[in-house]
Design a protein around this motif. Structure first.
Motif, PDB file in Angstrom:
ATOM      1  N   LEU A  14       0.980  -1.215   0.050  1.00 11.76           N
ATOM      2  CA  LEU A  14      -0.182   0.099  -0.041  1.00 11.76           C
ATOM      3  C   LEU A  14       0.843   1.378  -0.319  1.00 11.76           C
ATOM      4  O   LEU A  14       0.512   2.152  -0.805  1.00 11.76           O
ATOM      5  CB  LEU A  14      -0.763   0.165   1.149  1.00 11.76           C
ATOM      6  N   ALA A  15       2.038   1.098   0.814  1.00  8.98           N
ATOM      7  CA  ALA A  15       2.748   2.497   0.983  1.00  8.98           C
ATOM      8  C   ALA A  15       3.600   2.690  -0.485  1.00  8.98           C
ATOM      9  O   ALA A  15       3.761   3.771  -0.891  1.00  8.98           O
ATOM     10  CB  ALA A  15       3.927   2.374   2.074  1.00  8.98           C
ATOM     11  N   ALA A  16       4.016   1.465  -1.038  1.00  5.55           N
ATOM     12  CA  ALA A  16       4.674   1.923  -2.486  1.00  5.55           C
ATOM     13  C   ALA A  16       3.898   2.391  -3.571  1.00  5.55           C
ATOM     14  O   ALA A  16       3.850   3.430  -4.207  1.00  5.55           O
ATOM     15  CB  ALA A  16       5.356   0.398  -2.776  1.00  5.55           C
ATOM     16  N   LEU A  17       2.526   1.555  -3.729  1.00  5.40           N
ATOM     17  CA  LEU A  17       1.608   2.220  -4.550  1.00  5.40           C
ATOM     18  C   LEU A  17       1.003   3.608  -4.402  1.00  5.40           C
ATOM     19  O   LEU A  17       1.043   4.310  -5.139  1.00  5.40           O
ATOM     20  CB  LEU A  17       0.251   1.039  -4.323  1.00  5.40           C
ATOM     21  N   ALA A  18       0.791   4.030  -3.254  1.00  2.00           N
ATOM     22  CA  ALA A  18       0.439   5.309  -2.777  1.00  2.00           C
ATOM     23  C   ALA A  18       1.638   6.309  -3.101  1.00  2.00           C
ATOM     24  O   ALA A  18       1.169   7.377  -3.784  1.00  2.00           O
ATOM     25  CB  ALA A  18       0.134   5.588  -1.285  1.00  2.00           C
ATOM     26  N   ASP A  19       2.895   5.949  -2.878  1.00  3.98           N
ATOM     27  CA  ASP A  19       3.979   6.763  -3.352  1.00  3.98           C
ATOM     28  C   ASP A  19       4.197   6.962  -4.603  1.00  3.98           C
ATOM     29  O   ASP A  19       4.374   8.111  -5.164  1.00  3.98           O
ATOM     30  CB  ASP A  19       5.251   6.477  -2.672  1.00  3.98           C
ATOM     31  N   ARG A  20       3.932   5.891  -5.523  1.00  6.62           N
ATOM     32  CA  ARG A  20       4.089   6.054  -7.120  1.00  6.62           C
ATOM     33  C   ARG A  20       2.889   6.808  -7.470  1.00  6.62           C
ATOM     34  O   ARG A  20       3.185   7.574  -8.240  1.00  6.62           O
ATOM     35  CB  ARG A  20       3.886   4.487  -7.480  1.00  6.62           C
ATOM     36  N   SER A  21       1.671   6.736  -6.757  1.00  6.68           N
ATOM     37  CA  SER A  21       0.573   7.446  -7.433  1.00  6.68           C
ATOM     38  C   SER A  21       0.570   8.771  -7.115  1.00  6.68           C
ATOM     39  O   SER A  21       0.345   9.601  -7.899  1.00  6.68           O
ATOM     40  CB  SER A  21      -0.829   6.743  -6.939  1.00  6.68           C
ATOM     41  N   VAL A  22       1.223   9.352  -5.957  1.00  5.53           N
ATOM     42  CA  VAL A  22       1.314  10.646  -5.338  1.00  5.53           C
ATOM     43  C   VAL A  22       2.173  11.287  -6.276  1.00  5.53           C
ATOM     44  O   VAL A  22       2.513  12.414  -6.711  1.00  5.53           O
ATOM     45  CB  VAL A  22       1.364  10.867  -4.254  1.00  5.53           C
ATOM     46  N   PHE A  23       3.659  10.670  -6.221  1.00  7.62           N
ATOM     47  CA  PHE A  23       4.831  11.286  -6.638  1.00  7.62           C
ATOM     48  C   PHE A  23       5.554  10.733  -8.137  1.00  7.62           C
ATOM     49  O   PHE A  23       6.368  11.263  -8.490  1.00  7.62           O
ATOM     50  CB  PHE A  23       5.994  10.997  -5.575  1.00  7.62           C
ATOM     51  N   GLY A  24       4.758   9.971  -8.747  1.00  6.43           N
ATOM     52  CA  GLY A  24       5.146   9.261  -9.737  1.00  6.43           C
ATOM     53  C   GLY A  24       4.772  10.411 -10.961  1.00  6.43           C
ATOM     54  O   GLY A  24       4.175  11.366 -10.861  1.00  6.43           O
ATOM     55  N   PRO A  25       5.499  10.056 -12.191  1.00  7.08           N
ATOM     56  CA  PRO A  25       5.438  10.989 -13.301  1.00  7.08           C
ATOM     57  C   PRO A  25       4.313  10.987 -13.916  1.00  7.08           C
ATOM     58  O   PRO A  25       3.836  12.108 -14.621  1.00  7.08           O
ATOM     59  CB  PRO A  25       6.663  10.485 -14.015  1.00  7.08           C
ATOM     60  N   ASP A  26       3.580   9.967 -13.883  1.00  5.20           N
ATOM     61  CA  ASP A  26       2.336   9.721 -14.857  1.00  5.20           C
ATOM     62  C   ASP A  26       1.045   9.858 -13.880  1.00  5.20           C
ATOM     63  O   ASP A  26       0.952   9.615 -12.819  1.00  5.20           O
ATOM     64  CB  ASP A  26       2.202   8.232 -15.164  1.00  5.20           C
ATOM     65  N   ASP A  27      -0.052  10.544 -14.420  1.00  2.00           N
ATOM     66  CA  ASP A  27      -1.178  10.711 -13.928  1.00  2.00           C
ATOM     67  C   ASP A  27      -1.942   9.438 -13.405  1.00  2.00           C
ATOM     68  O   ASP A  27      -1.913   8.360 -14.257  1.00  2.00           O
ATOM     69  CB  ASP A  27      -2.298  11.306 -14.686  1.00  2.00           C
ATOM     70  N   THR A  28      -2.656   9.207 -12.433  1.00  5.04           N
ATOM     71  CA  THR A  28      -3.364   7.926 -11.994  1.00  5.04           C
ATOM     72  C   THR A  28      -4.534   7.799 -12.728  1.00  5.04           C
ATOM     73  O   THR A  28      -5.218   9.018 -13.004  1.00  5.04           O
ATOM     74  CB  THR A  28      -3.481   7.694 -10.335  1.00  5.04           C
ATOM     75  N   ASP A  29      -5.278   6.529 -12.677  1.00  6.92           N
ATOM     76  CA  ASP A  29      -6.527   6.578 -13.223  1.00  6.92           C
ATOM     77  C   ASP A  29      -7.397   5.908 -12.087  1.00  6.92           C
ATOM     78  O   ASP A  29      -7.191   5.389 -11.175  1.00  6.92           O
ATOM     79  CB  ASP A  29      -6.677   5.640 -14.510  1.00  6.92           C
ATOM     80  N   ASP A  30      -8.751   5.650 -12.589  1.00 10.34           N
ATOM     81  CA  ASP A  30      -9.843   5.234 -11.572  1.00 10.34           C
ATOM     82  C   ASP A  30      -9.516   3.629 -11.415  1.00 10.34           C
ATOM     83  O   ASP A  30      -9.686   3.084 -10.283  1.00 10.34           O
ATOM     84  CB  ASP A  30     -11.124   5.145 -12.261  1.00 10.34           C
ATOM     85  N   GLY A  31      -8.861   3.012 -12.406  1.00  6.80           N
ATOM     86  CA  GLY A  31      -8.597   1.498 -12.059  1.00  6.80           C
ATOM     87  C   GLY A  31      -7.509   1.282 -10.907  1.00  6.80           C
ATOM     88  O   GLY A  31      -7.653   0.360 -10.000  1.00  6.80           O
ATOM     89  N   THR A  32      -6.470   2.168 -10.887  1.00  4.28           N
ATOM     90  CA  THR A  32      -5.601   2.124  -9.731  1.00  4.28           C
ATOM     91  C   THR A  32      -6.113   2.514  -8.477  1.00  4.28           C
ATOM     92  O   THR A  32      -5.936   1.955  -7.301  1.00  4.28           O
ATOM     93  CB  THR A  32      -4.329   3.030 -10.304  1.00  4.28           C
ATOM     94  N   ALA A  33      -7.023   3.383  -8.438  1.00  2.00           N
ATOM     95  CA  ALA A  33      -7.694   3.927  -7.280  1.00  2.00           C
ATOM     96  C   ALA A  33      -8.516   2.766  -6.729  1.00  2.00           C
ATOM     97  O   ALA A  33      -8.461   2.459  -5.535  1.00  2.00           O
ATOM     98  CB  ALA A  33      -8.566   5.213  -7.423  1.00  2.00           C
ATOM     99  N   ASP A  34      -9.207   2.018  -7.498  1.00  2.00           N
ATOM    100  CA  ASP A  34     -10.032   0.792  -7.272  1.00  2.00           C
ATOM    101  C   ASP A  34      -9.082  -0.202  -6.583  1.00  2.00           C
ATOM    102  O   ASP A  34      -9.511  -0.879  -5.682  1.00  2.00           O
ATOM    103  CB  ASP A  34     -11.003   0.375  -8.375  1.00  2.00           C
TER     104      ASP A  34
END
Length: 820
Positions: free
Chosen positions: A727-747
């Protein structure tokens, strides 16, 4: 470290110090506003009590509730502990404040505690079935005390521990609404008070919102913002708008009040005493004239003025068969009997104050003999407590009743007002009043014919002429002994017979009914009053100096013994000038002329009259004695007696359990709302951060220490359960990663967070899971959702969850200072 990083770190430290300085001031201001709101809300309960004991109970509840709430906030106690402390404060202070009659000084007694906790469940219904005001009668202060205590604990806790302290105004509205619901049907609560309560709550919410916004701006820009421009000026503008709206709303409410009648709890609740279930006392009138009863003492009255009248009951509903107490629910306000806890308001009655003592001798019945307009009654007999709890009074008809009836030995003291009565010359100019009285049905034709023969003069003069005609042409006979034949009853056929016979023969039962029906035909609201007076209106000494009702001394200190022959019935009419006026339509006792040379006219029963039932047409020898007016309650089965005995204890236990579990239910509800808000965030990035926050809060609630300076990866080190690192890794990648997140990642993030939270419950007992569910650590801790102060987060002032880059912010690997 870059200059920008140092600047942001310095701004955070400055905001943290500012929040620490503002925290005590926030507690003081919030608590003061809560007290003001609760004080205004409590005014809706004043019409219910109107006694200084309510003020004592209010101060005690607010002080005790504030101590519990502030102690819980200072020690950061969980909701369960705060709820238990609330129950303890309720038990310790409730008896002296809400049941003062059962207190031992300032300490509670065993009986007081029983009444206190039972009152939480039972006194609400008692409060809406008793006449107002109730003062400190028995334990009826308990509903107000427990409502204000719980509201104080909730309000102060929210005001000092929540991120949105303006929500603390909601319990004040609950207190205000509860007072209106259990209050009187008339509008005693000022509209201005209600508008002021709403206005203060809105001003407080507006000010806190601008303070919270200023704190967020200061934390974002890394510098202080002007207080006047960002807080005071917009708050003053909003306050001015609210005040203007409040003035307009108050004006409209005062100028154009609601036209429909007000509906509150006491207007719809089923009353415990219904006079329509009782036998009309006028049906047993002749029983008082029976041999052996006419000379038997009925009442001994002390302090009654010379010529005074003792009222048994006022009868205002005629159906062609019998005159009874109380009309149909929609016809008039009569028949509404309520318990009288302290006194009856007689401020609108002009007359003479009297204090009368009554001792029941041979009288029996559910109707309690009274005098004038009752102010208060005090029972002093051997069954004083039982009679006091069974006493009901109807202000509309000035009639009292004791459920189960009174019998020999019942003693009580009356305080009353004898209304001033106009003279006969003044009555000639009387105009009909506007009192609401049920319309009589089954009125015989003879009444209409006699009323039409009185002429077209003034209403008062026509009424006096009709009464004088009854007195002039009527003869009195009770049908007892050597008297002429005189049939009992007062149905339509009996009144028709009375008014059409060549020689009008009857007694007070028939003449009072005939006079009341005549008065109604002439436009006057009218009713029949049955009672005792010295001589029984028979033409003897009405002052009690002679005859059966002889007095033992003169003046107002007389002791008068009323016997069966002193019973009488009179007429009351409502006038526009003097209100209800009592008139005596009964002829004096004189010799009845011989009828043998007179041919009586046949008696014709009106077609529209409902034939009276056989029970009302008994012969004189079969008529029931006065004791028949007393109803004997049916014997209840054993199982029902056991159930009724256990019901108060069951309700008290359920009420106590509800009181204890209420804080826990509130905490669980808040956490569910928090999860729902996070999961429905507007952006996918915000929903991912919300999923991480949900997992982090679950760690806090289960006792895992999460440092306020720890990164997400550091927060899951040593954490129980599974899935935290992912969870921590996925949250960091989504917040600080270069690409925008999508609804599927959030689900996927929420699914993983749900599984991770579920894994935290493995290996834990049911008690441990319950403590985690109601824990306040995630709500009020250093990084809690409700733990932010006026200038930002309590643990990290001004800091918010990072939901994405601001305009111009460079995306990439987070530094230690930038990681939430």
């Amino acid at each position: 470290m870059s200059v920008a990083t140092q600047t942001r770190a310095g701004a955070r430290r400055s905001a943290r110090r500012t929040a620490a300085r503002w925290e005590p001031l926030r507690v003081v201001i919030s608590t003061a506003v809560v007290w003001l709101l609760l004080a205004l809300a409590s005014t809706s309960w004043w019409p219910v009590y109107q006694d200084g004991a309510m003020t004592t109970a209010a101060v005690t509840a607010v002080v005790a509730g504030s101590v519990v709430a502030l102690g819980g906030a200072l020690a950061r106690l969980p909701a369960v502990v705060v709820g238990a402390a609330t129950v303890a404060a309720f038990a310790l202070t409730g008896v002296p404040a809400a049941v003062p009659g059962e207190a031992v000084g300032i300490l509670p007694s065993g009986a007081g505690l029983l009444h206190l906790f039972a009152g939480v469940a039972l006194d609400w219904k008692r409060l809406v079935t008793i006449s107002l005001p109730v003062g400190s009668y028995e334990s009826l202060l308990v509903p107000f005390f427990v409502t204000l205590l719980v509201a104080t604990v909730t309000s102060v806790s929210v005001a000092t521990r929540a991120s949105r302290p303006e929500l603390a105004s909601i319990p004040a509205f609950v207190v205000f609404g509860a007072g209106v619901v259990v209050g009187p049907a008339r509008l005693d609560v000022s509209i201005a008070t209600a508008v002021a309560l709403a206005g203060i709550a809105l001003v407080w919410a507006l000010t806190v919102r601008h303070v919270r916004r200023a704190a967020a701006v200061a934390a974002t820009v890394g510098a202080r913002v002007p207080v006047w421009r960002s807080v005071l000026r917009p708050a003053l503008v909003g306050t001015g708008t609210i005040v203007a709206a409040a003035v307009v709303a108050t004006g409209l409410g005062l100028v154009a009040p609601p036209a429909a009648p007000r509906t509150v709890a006491r207007t719809d609740v089923v009353k415990p005493f219904d006079p329509r279930d009782e036998v009309s006392p006028l049906s047993g009138f002749r029983a008082y004239e029976e041999r052996g009863t006419s000379d038997a003492p009925q009442l001994r009255v002390t302090g009654l003025p010379r010529g005074g009248f003792v009222r048994i009951a006022t009868l205002d509903t005629y159906d062609g068969v019998v005159y009874r107490v109380g009309g149909s629910d929609d016809a008039s306000p009569s028949g509404t009997f309520e318990r009288v806890p302290t006194s009856v308001d007689t401020s609108g009655t002009t007359g003479t104050d009297v204090r009368v003592g009554v001792r029941v001798e041979g009288y029996r019945g559910v109707w309690l003999p009274t005098v004038g307009d009752l102010s208060s009654v005090t029972f002093t007999g051997r069954e004083a407590e039982a009679d006091r709890g069974a006493f009901f009074y109807d202000r509309t008809t000035s009639t009292g009743a004791v459920v189960g009836g009174v019998d020999d030995g019942t003693t009580y003291e009356l305080r009353a007002v004898l209304p001033d009565q106009p003279s006969e010359d003044e009555l000639a100019s009387a105009r009909p009043g506007t009192a609401s009285v049920p319309t009589p049905t089954g009125v015989p034709d003879a009444v209409r014919e006699r009323a039409g023969a009185t002429g077209s003069g003034a209403p008062g003069s026509a009424l006096l002429d009709a009464i004088r005609e009854l007195q002039r042409t009527g003869y009195v006979s009770h049908g007892v002994g050597d008297d002429r034949t005189s049939r009992s009853g007062h149905g339509a056929d009996r009144i028709q017979e009375l008014l059409t016979a060549p020689v009008m023969i009857g007694d007070q039962e028939q003449y009072a009914v005939a006079a009341a029906l005549l008065a109604r035909q002439l436009g006057f609201p009218a009713r029949v009053v049955m009672g005792f007076t010295a001589g029984g209106d028979s033409g003897g000494d009405s002052g009690g100096g002679a005859g059966p009702g002889a007095a033992t001394s003169g003046g107002t200190d007389t002791t008068t013994t009323f016997r069966g022959s002193d019973v009488t019935a009179r007429l009351e009419v409502d006038t526009a000038q003097w209100g209800w006026v009592m008139l005596n339509p009964n002829p004096v006792v004189r010799e009845i002329p011989d009828e043998q040379d007179q041919t009586p006219e046949p008696v014709t029963r009106p077609e529209t009259v409902v034939p009276p039932p056989p029970v009302e047409q008994q012969d004189q020898d079969q008529q029931a004695p006065p004791q028949s007016d007393r109803t004997t309650p049916p014997v209840q089965p054993l199982w029902l007696q056991i159930l009724l005995a256990a019901l108060p204890w069951v309700l008290a236990v359920l009420g106590l359990a509800a009181l204890v579990l209420l804080p826990s239910a509130v905490v669980v509800s808040i956490k569910r709302l928090r999860r729902r808000r996070r999961r429905r965030a507007p952006s996918a990035r915000a929903r991912i951060v919300g999923a991480w926050d949900e997992y982090r809060d679950a760690l806090l609630d289960r006792g895992h220490d999460v440092s306020r300076a720890a990164t997400r990866r550091e927060a899951v080190v040593g954490a129980p359960g599974e899935g935290g690192s992912g969870l921590a890794a996925l949250a960091d990648r989504s917040v600080f990663g270069p690409d925008d997140t999508d609804d599927g990642t959030a689900d996927r993030m929420w699914s993983a967070a749900t599984e991770a939270v579920r894994s935290l419950r493995d290996g834990r007992t049911r008690r441990q899971r319950w403590r985690a569910a109601v824990s306040l650590r995630s709500l009020t801790g250093e990084s809690g959702w409700l733990g932010r102060g006026l200038l930002g987060h309590r643990g990290r002032p001004g800091r918010r969850d990072y939901h994405g880059p601001e305009a111009g912010e460079r995306r990439g690997r987070p530094s230690e200072d930038d990681t939430p």
